[in-house]
Scaffold this motif. Structure first.
Motif, mmCIF file in Angstrom:
data_model
loop_
_atom_site.group_PDB
_atom_site.id
_atom_site.type_symbol
_atom_site.label_atom_id
_atom_site.label_comp_id
_atom_site.label_asym_id
_atom_site.label_seq_id
_atom_site.Cartn_x
_atom_site.Cartn_y
_atom_site.Cartn_z
ATOM 1 N N LYS A 1 1.713 -11.688 2.638
ATOM 2 C CA LYS A 1 2.242 -10.617 3.483
ATOM 3 C C LYS A 1 3.011 -9.584 2.660
ATOM 4 C CE LYS A 1 3.087 -13.311 7.705
ATOM 5 N NZ LYS A 1 4.171 -13.733 8.639
ATOM 6 N N GLU B 1 4.564 -5.120 3.029
ATOM 7 C CA GLU B 1 4.800 -3.969 3.906
ATOM 8 C C GLU B 1 4.707 -2.674 3.116
ATOM 9 O OE1 GLU B 1 8.627 -4.629 5.611
ATOM 10 O OE2 GLU B 1 7.924 -6.163 7.017
ATOM 11 N N SER C 1 2.601 -3.398 8.209
ATOM 12 C CA SER C 1 2.674 -4.787 7.748
ATOM 13 C C SER C 1 1.250 -5.303 7.595
ATOM 14 C CB SER C 1 3.438 -5.651 8.756
ATOM 15 O OG SER C 1 4.747 -5.161 8.967
#
Length: 213
Positions: free
Chosen positions: A48, A50, A134
């Motif tokens: 993950k 951003e 995201s």
């Protein structure tokens, strides 16, 4: 486990050539294809990331990062904060609005769809909206300058089974017992499932939200 060891000669313990027991395989290509195979499926919380920025006025789309695999959320921030909804091109394009001159109306986008290298909006931006994207990112490939990643440290067995699956195809050893592609594909599926499940447990664990009367 690291890149240097993986592509080393057959005499090096832990190398691909040692695992396959052959010094003629193209270890670097096998490792590259094995990583690509894993990224096609794995969506681990360590992937993950951003990105933030600001749309330009009249923007009809947002250029996506080059390392993106999947969008998790796209939202506007600040005083115009809102979560954009994701659709397919037909449903989003059906929301296009035009003025009397046939020009798309400028207003706050509410929906998007993925198209090539962009997220395309249902509306052309009327102002410069700040955004937060995201997404799941493709980790940097293992190389001589990037010798480890979270696979080599957290899931070496997963990386190994992916490498052996590709190596079995390279060596045309399908059906040859434990060296066959079918065997290694089965092991890869097991490792992928277990590692993804471990991530899901960590990712979806939540603290209890406060209760209000």
């Amino acid at each position: 486990m690291d890149y240097t060891t993986l592509i080393a000669s057959k005499t090096t313990a832990g190398s691909l050539k040692n695992w396959v027991n052959r010094d003629t395989i193209d270890a670097a290509t096998i490792l590259t294809e094995a990583q690509a195979l894993i990224w096609m499926t794995l969506r681990h919380w360590k992937m993950k990331t951003e990105a933030t920025g600001t749309l330009t006025i009249a923007a009809a789309s947002l250029t996506l990062p080059t390392d993106i695999l999947d969008i998790r959320d796209l939202r506007f921030t600040g005083i115009y904060a809102s979560l954009l909804k994701k659709g397919d091109e037909r449903s989003v394009q059906a929301r296009y609005s035009y003025d009397s001159a046939g020009v798309r109306v400028r207003q706050q986008p509410a929906w998007y769809y993925m198209s090539g290298t962009v997220a395309a909006f249902d509306s052309v931006a009327d102002i410069a909206y700040p955004y937060l994207l995201s997404y799941y990112a493709r980790p940097a490939a293992l190389s001589s300058t990037n010798t480890t990643n979270f696979l080599t440290t957290d899931a070496p067995r997963l990386l190994r089974t992916a490498c052996m699956t590709i190596a079995a195809e390279f060596e045309k050893e399908v059906g040859q017992g434990a060296q066959g592609a079918a065997y290694w594909q089965e092991q890869l599926d097991l490792q992928m499932g277990a590692f993804q499940a471990m991530s899901d447990v960590a990712d979806f664990a939540r603290d209890a939200m406060p209760e209000f009367a």
